[in-house]
Design an enzyme around this catalytic site. Structure first.
Site, PDB file in Angstrom:
ATOM      1  CG  HIS A  71      43.956  77.482 -14.636  1.00 48.98           C
ATOM      2  ND1 HIS A  71      43.336  78.584 -14.095  1.00 48.98           N
ATOM      3  CD2 HIS A  71      43.012  76.850 -15.382  1.00 48.98           C
ATOM      4  CE1 HIS A  71      42.078  78.632 -14.501  1.00 48.98           C
ATOM      5  NE2 HIS A  71      41.858  77.585 -15.283  1.00 48.98           N
ATOM      6  CD  GLU A  74      41.528  78.126  -9.575  1.00 52.47           C
ATOM      7  OE1 GLU A  74      40.633  78.876  -9.148  1.00 52.47           O
ATOM      8  OE2 GLU A  74      42.375  78.497 -10.412  1.00 52.47           O
ATOM      9  CG  HIS A  75      40.352  73.029 -13.173  1.00 49.12           C
ATOM     10  ND1 HIS A  75      39.029  73.329 -13.427  1.00 49.12           N
ATOM     11  CD2 HIS A  75      41.058  74.062 -13.679  1.00 49.12           C
ATOM     12  CE1 HIS A  75      38.945  74.479 -14.075  1.00 49.12           C
ATOM     13  NE2 HIS A  75      40.171  74.942 -14.241  1.00 49.12           N
TER      14      HIS A  75
END
Length: 461
Positions: A71, A74-75
């Site tokens: 996750h 993703e950033h």
């Protein structure tokens, strides 16, 4: 014509019809580099090209020490690389009129771009730069803002339920790790943790470069070899085990969050390459989806038995919406349904959906199967068919199947499913089998777990 010759003749006709050329469709061409990276292309006549790098890595490839790394990537993906700063990256994409996106899932991650075909080489260079020079060093600078964004972003209830259902069903494996948050210990992750996740999973045989547009396959292979040829080859996996599906419930009762209750239930399904995978897709279409007050045909007169029963229950209906789902993974899967209903109708809504799923094993009709097959084909092939969607489908299929499954072949596989096949598969996987359940909201009418487990069987009394 004798039976053996007829069987060989039919097989030959089916194989011929499964070829994309027979349906006037462009075939997919795949080349594998020496380090295992696969290059897949489909030629089209559009002026735009869509390309993406798809990686066989996601939440289930994390460990307890690196939980949340997928996750975070993703950033971090578009925060700049060693070669391009964030401002340079944004300016370069905008200058060619491109569209850049990244998604991280449980098993696969994708970095996709759409741009004019004349700028294909630049697009390949940008995507490879992001993937091979992943900016994990930016974590220290952006960690606080990323964590704040994760905490403040409100997730849809259905997405949260799906996350918790995996946590319940696959609690003993990484497949049950959260993909939407909160992530235990994410604040303690360092660039070294994220870099370790990348170096372990972003390897040759885990990568696919897919491209759709007016291009030649050989040109794309040459571009990919120049920028992805240095990606390290994958190491053989050791100690890999199929995740254990645990029949259990995970209930979050909150009588103060409003009058709507949200429930999800799931059975263990099948992996991508299972012979029963297409039948599961048809079963999902047979159960269908429903949203009160929406759709061309009102639910009260729907030909779908489950929708009709839900919409007419007690003359007012027992659910605001429901949706059957079917998820494939490399070695397992999950089949089930989501429900959103009023707190006073929880027992009725759950009962109708459980009964509908159970009846797939006993009384599904040819008419229902044909309707389900039509709806499935419309869902798969009734979209706009944009190059971006085609690229996404191509990349994910190469990762999942190791090859491209053409629409022609998929239609033939769907048409081969009949009512007896649905009953066989539903009896094998759904009837009297373990079920995982999670729910959120005012659940004072929620049946106890042993009652739900009993509902998986056709109890006669």
């Amino acid at each position: 014509m004798n039976r053996q010759l007829r069987r060989r003749f039919c097989r030959g006709v089916s194989q011929a019809l499964a070829e994309p050329v027979a349906w006037n469709q462009a075939p997919a061409t795949v080349t594998t580099l020496q380090n295992g990276v696969r290059i897949a292309t489909r030629e089209s006549f559009s002026e735009m090209a869509s390309l993406g790098i798809f990686v066989n890595a996601g939440t289930r490839d994390e460990t307890k020490e690196t939980a949340g790394a997928a996750h975070l990537l993703e950033h971090l993906a578009f925060s700049g690389t060693e070669k391009r700063s964030q401002a340079q990256l944004e300016m370069e994409v905008e200058s060619v009129g491109g569209l850049l996106s990244m998604t991280a899932g449980r098993e696969q991650s994708s970095y996709k771009m759409s741009l004019p075909a004349a700028d294909l080489a630049q697009g390949v260079d940008i995507l490879s730069d992001i993937v091979t020079l992943m900016p994990v060093g930016n974590l220290d600078r952006y960690q606080e803002s990323i964590l704040r964004k994760i905490e403040e972003t409100e997730k849809p209830n259905k997405q949260v339920l799906d996350d918790r259902l995996h946590m319940c069903a696959f609690r003993d494996s990484a497949l049950g790790f959260s993909s939407v948050g909160p992530f235990d210990g994410v604040e303690s992750l360092t660039p070294e943790h994220v870099a370790n996740f990348v170096s372990t999973n972003y390897t040759g045989s885990n990568m696919v470069l897919a491209a759709v547009g007016p291009m030649k396959h050989e040109a794309v292979v040459d571009l990919a070899a120049a920028v992805l040829g240095s990606v390290p080859a994958s190491m053989p996996l050791s100690g890999w085990q199929k995740p254990y599906f645990c029949g259990a419930e995970l209930i979050y009762r909150n009588d103060e969050m409003g009058p709507t209750a949200y429930i999800s239930a799931g059975w263990e399904g099948v992996p991508w390459k299972s012979p029963d995978a297409v039948t599961f897709m048809v079963m999902q279409a047979i159960m269908g989806s429903y949203k009160k007050g929406e759709g061309l045909v009102p639910g009260t007169i729907s030909g779908n038995r489950i929708i009709n029963a839900v919409a007419n229950k007690m003359n007012v209906g027992c659910a605001d919406e429901f949706e059957a789902f079917n998820l494939f993974y490399k070695d397992t899967g999950m089949f089930g349904f989501h429900i959103a209903c009023d707190e006073v109708a929880v027992e009725h809504a759950v009962g109708e959906l459980m009964f509908g799923a159970n009846m797939l094993s006993f009384s599904v009709t040819d008419e229902e199967v044909e309707r389900g097959k039509r709806e499935l084909k419309n869902k798969l092939f009734g979209t706009s068919g944009s190059g971006f969607d085609q690229c996404d489908e191509l990349g994910r299929q190469i990762l999942a199947y190791g090859r491209f499954v053409s629409p022609a072949e998929m239609i033939l596989r769907i048409e081969a499913v009949d009512a007896e096949e649905v009953k066989r598969v539903a009896w094998k996987y759904l009837n009297d089998n373990e079920i995982a359940v999670t729910a959120l909201g005012p659940l004072h009418g929620m049946p106890q777990y042993y009652v739900l487990r009993q509902m998986t069987n056709a109890t006669r009394y």
